[in-house]
Design an enzyme around this catalytic site. Structure first.
Site, PDB file in Angstrom:
ATOM      1  N   GLU A 154     -26.415  14.831  -3.864  1.00  0.00           N
ATOM      2  CA  GLU A 154     -27.794  15.024  -3.420  1.00  0.00           C
ATOM      3  C   GLU A 154     -28.745  14.071  -4.129  1.00  0.00           C
ATOM      4  O   GLU A 154     -29.826  13.745  -3.612  1.00  0.00           O
ATOM      5  CB  GLU A 154     -28.237  16.469  -3.636  1.00  0.00           C
ATOM      6  CG  GLU A 154     -28.376  16.902  -5.082  1.00  0.00           C
ATOM      7  CD  GLU A 154     -28.814  18.356  -5.215  1.00  0.00           C
ATOM      8  OE1 GLU A 154     -29.967  18.656  -4.871  1.00  0.00           O
ATOM      9  OE2 GLU A 154     -27.980  19.179  -5.635  1.00  0.00           O
ATOM     10  N   GLU A 208      -7.181   1.646 -13.573  1.00  0.00           N
ATOM     11  CA  GLU A 208      -6.624   2.829 -12.918  1.00  0.00           C
ATOM     12  C   GLU A 208      -5.376   3.315 -13.638  1.00  0.00           C
ATOM     13  O   GLU A 208      -5.237   4.523 -13.916  1.00  0.00           O
ATOM     14  CB  GLU A 208      -6.309   2.507 -11.454  1.00  0.00           C
ATOM     15  CG  GLU A 208      -7.546   2.395 -10.581  1.00  0.00           C
ATOM     16  CD  GLU A 208      -7.238   1.939  -9.173  1.00  0.00           C
ATOM     17  OE1 GLU A 208      -8.070   2.158  -8.283  1.00  0.00           O
ATOM     18  OE2 GLU A 208      -6.149   1.349  -8.945  1.00  0.00           O
ATOM     19  N   TYR A 224      -9.299  -3.521 -11.555  1.00  0.00           N
ATOM     20  CA  TYR A 224      -9.166  -2.126 -11.139  1.00  0.00           C
ATOM     21  C   TYR A 224      -7.747  -1.602 -11.323  1.00  0.00           C
ATOM     22  O   TYR A 224      -7.561  -0.422 -11.658  1.00  0.00           O
ATOM     23  CB  TYR A 224      -9.653  -1.939  -9.706  1.00  0.00           C
ATOM     24  CG  TYR A 224      -8.760  -2.508  -8.628  1.00  0.00           C
ATOM     25  CD1 TYR A 224      -7.774  -1.732  -8.030  1.00  0.00           C
ATOM     26  CD2 TYR A 224      -8.915  -3.822  -8.189  1.00  0.00           C
ATOM     27  CE1 TYR A 224      -6.956  -2.241  -7.043  1.00  0.00           C
ATOM     28  CE2 TYR A 224      -8.103  -4.341  -7.201  1.00  0.00           C
ATOM     29  CZ  TYR A 224      -7.124  -3.554  -6.627  1.00  0.00           C
ATOM     30  OH  TYR A 224      -6.309  -4.072  -5.655  1.00  0.00           O
ATOM     31  N   HIS A 255     -27.553  21.003  -1.481  1.00  0.00           N
ATOM     32  CA  HIS A 255     -27.694  21.528  -2.845  1.00  0.00           C
ATOM     33  C   HIS A 255     -26.823  22.763  -3.035  1.00  0.00           C
ATOM     34  O   HIS A 255     -26.713  23.582  -2.115  1.00  0.00           O
ATOM     35  CB  HIS A 255     -29.168  21.880  -3.096  1.00  0.00           C
ATOM     36  CG  HIS A 255     -29.427  22.417  -4.465  1.00  0.00           C
ATOM     37  ND1 HIS A 255     -29.463  21.604  -5.585  1.00  0.00           N
ATOM     38  CD2 HIS A 255     -29.647  23.691  -4.888  1.00  0.00           C
ATOM     39  CE1 HIS A 255     -29.715  22.357  -6.638  1.00  0.00           C
ATOM     40  NE2 HIS A 255     -29.823  23.617  -6.256  1.00  0.00           N
ATOM     41  N   CYS A 309       0.817  -1.210   0.000  1.00  0.00           N
ATOM     42  CA  CYS A 309       0.000   0.000   0.000  1.00  0.00           C
ATOM     43  C   CYS A 309       0.851   1.261   0.000  1.00  0.00           C
ATOM     44  O   CYS A 309       0.667   2.158  -0.822  1.00  0.00           O
ATOM     45  CB  CYS A 309      -0.939   0.005   1.203  1.00  0.00           C
ATOM     46  SG  CYS A 309      -1.980   1.478   1.280  1.00  0.00           S
ATOM     47  N   CYS A 343      -1.340   1.689  -3.067  1.00  0.00           N
ATOM     48  CA  CYS A 343      -2.358   2.732  -2.874  1.00  0.00           C
ATOM     49  C   CYS A 343      -1.793   4.145  -2.851  1.00  0.00           C
ATOM     50  O   CYS A 343      -2.295   5.036  -3.556  1.00  0.00           O
ATOM     51  CB  CYS A 343      -3.106   2.499  -1.562  1.00  0.00           C
ATOM     52  SG  CYS A 343      -3.519   0.796  -1.194  1.00  0.00           S
ATOM     53  N   LYS A 401       0.135   5.298  -6.114  1.00  0.00           N
ATOM     54  CA  LYS A 401      -0.858   5.302  -7.190  1.00  0.00           C
ATOM     55  C   LYS A 401      -1.787   6.504  -7.061  1.00  0.00           C
ATOM     56  O   LYS A 401      -2.082   7.175  -8.054  1.00  0.00           O
ATOM     57  CB  LYS A 401      -1.669   4.008  -7.146  1.00  0.00           C
ATOM     58  CG  LYS A 401      -2.795   3.948  -8.150  1.00  0.00           C
ATOM     59  CD  LYS A 401      -3.751   2.811  -7.825  1.00  0.00           C
ATOM     60  CE  LYS A 401      -4.537   3.089  -6.556  1.00  0.00           C
ATOM     61  NZ  LYS A 401      -5.438   1.982  -6.186  1.00  0.00           N
TER      62      LYS A 401
END
Length: 492
Positions: free
Chosen positions: A480, A183, A179, A475, A44, A49, A52
């Site tokens: 939302e 990525e 992934y 908003h 990681c 992670c 990356k």
């Protein structure tokens, strides 16, 4: 007095192993040692992670400059300096490794910069020649990327190699549809590399919600990534070392980036090699018969647990088909004194999960509080462009289980719509008809990872669709829409 050198010996200095070691030592007062053969922080922090995500940030500035013009800013994308970024990245990773070492030292954990393997149920053998005994041994050795069983596969690189490239290629072929492949396709394209991606399946991101992964595939193609599904490679060789006269070639279509993409590259008159030490551009032949030449080939075709030559079988630890350590709900192996956590068990291969498993291990073994790891409803994010955030069941998995309602909306977000860009986002809830509980939430949008973390809390608590409906919207935001969808798009 204990006859063992330590109460706990941890093999592996990644996030899970370090957390377990320092909590066992610091909170539970155990005598703890840890061995790591490479760099502290593991996949990681050092090759996954963290670097990356920093590359993701770097790759997004081209779009930021383009959108900025619509908002009145006189901005140009300029050029990307890989060497400057890479040096800064390495400095940051060195800092983080130092943090991990300090955490262990300050917790009173003895550390060994060495490879460790099991000698017996209570003994580890270190590559420096030492042996150490422990009442309990924790295996946290993680996983590694693998190359396919293909002649000349060594010509390609894997994800670990990306962070050490001397220069960025002008063109790259990425093999895979998970992934990691997606990525890096988005990252490298954002940094100015001409990206082609082959995936043998019908759609990328297998196992994720079909609607969400379909939108990501569409967005990748719209951005200029040449994505081919139902396609794999059958041959590869250094360009010039294979006779291509018998078949059609299309190397001219892959022999360099477009003018716009080249402008994004660092000014460098030297043509890049395929990758460090690999000798030049690579010729590949695809399953559809098409032949191409790329400056580099990246294999993102899976990862295997790091269990080779660890002495597991000799000690009696069960290892699965892919090399994973087989454990029970409390992370215990077939040997009572040996536990395993993280990617080496191939349960849920995410860093926060490994950390949770490490904490549960300490509760179970050192605090007399047997704690099974909860692997249900884990939020996760895929850092493509746009991102995907997901928690719970896909529509496909949920409808196989029970009758469901699907609430879904896709729209152009305000920020990029104002700039005239075609980008679309997706907000989706999968709801049980019987219980009204939200079984899954899927978001495809910029910063979807940030959104899904908060949505994951509600879903983990068992929130119903009506709980979402009662929540007042913020908003104007993209998120939302998660609380304003009133009518199901379909029932399945």
């Amino acid at each position: 007095m204990s006859t063992y050198d330590y109460d706990l010996f941890v093999i592996g200095g990644g996030s899970g192993g370090v957390r377990a070691a320092r909590v066992a030592a610091g909170d539970a007062g155990a005598r703890v040692a840890l061995a790591e053969e490479d760099r502290y922080g593991g996949t990681c922090v050092i090759r996954g992670c963290v670097p990356k995500k920093l590359m993701v940030f770097a790759s997004e500035f081209t779009d930021a400059a383009e959108v900025g013009k619509a908002y009145g800013w006189n901005m140009t994308s300029g050029t990307f300096d890989w060497h400057s970024f890479r040096d800064h990245l390495n400095t940051e990773l060195d800092r983080l490794e130092g943090v991990y070492r300090s955490l262990l030292k300050n917790s009173g954990v003895d550390t060994f910069d060495a490879r460790a393997k099991l000698k017996d149920a209570h003994t580890v053998e270190l590559s420096n020649g030492e042996t150490k005994t422990a009442k309990t041994i924790l295996v946290a050795t993680g996983g590694r990327p693998v190359r396919p069983d293909l002649p000349n596969a060594e010509l390609g690189i894997v994800s670990d190699d990306i962070f050490h490239l001397e220069t960025l290629p002008k063109s790259i072929l990425i093999i895979g549809g998970g992934y990691i492949a997606c990525e890096f396709a988005c990252i490298l394209h954002g940094l100015g590399v001409e990206v082609t991606q082959y995936y043998r399946g019908a759609q990328i991101l297998r196992g994720f919600d079909d609607e969400a992964r379909g939108l990501i595939a569409e967005a990748m193609r719209d951005r200029g990534i040449e994505l081919h599904t139902g396609t794999n490679i059958v041959q590869m060789a250094l360009d010039g070392q294979v006779d291509t006269s018998s078949g059609p070639t299309a190397s001219d279509a892959a022999m360099g980036a477009s003018a716009q993409q080249q402008d994004l590259m660092s000014n460098d008159d030297t043509a890049p090699e395929a990758s460090p030490g690999r000798g030049g551009p690579i010729w590949v032949k695809a399953t559809n018969g098409r032949e191409r030449v790329f400056d580099m080939v990246l294999f993102a075709t899976g990862r295997n647990p790091n269990t080779d030559d660890m002495g597991f079988e000799e000690v009696g630890i069960e290892v699965g088909r892919r090399g994973e350590v087989v454990v029970d709900a409390f992370s215990k192996t077939a040997v009572d004194s040996v536990y395993a956590i993280g990617d080496v068990t191939n349960r849920v291969n995410l860093t926060p999960v490994a950390i949770r498993e490490g904490m549960a291990f300490v509760e179970t073994v050192f605090k007399d509080n047997p704690t099974a790891v909860d692997h249900d409803l884990i939020p996760s994010a895929i850092f493509t462009q746009p991102e995907m955030g997901t928690v719970g069941m896909s529509e496909e998995a949920a409808r196989d289980q029970e009758e469901i309602e699907v609430y879904c909306t896709s729209f152009r977000p305000m920020r990029t719509a104002f700039a005239g860009k075609p980008d679309r986002v997706l907000m989706k809830l999968v709801v049980s008809v019987a219980t009204r509980k939200v079984l899954g939430c899927h978001i495809v949008a910029p910063n979807a990872g940030e959104m899904i973390q908060l949505a994951g809390i509600a879903i983990k608590m068992g929130a119903t669709k009506e709980d979402f409906d009662r929540t007042v919207a913020v908003h104007p935001t993209m998120s939302e829409e998660i609380v304003t969808m009133k009518t199901p798009m379909r029932t399945a």
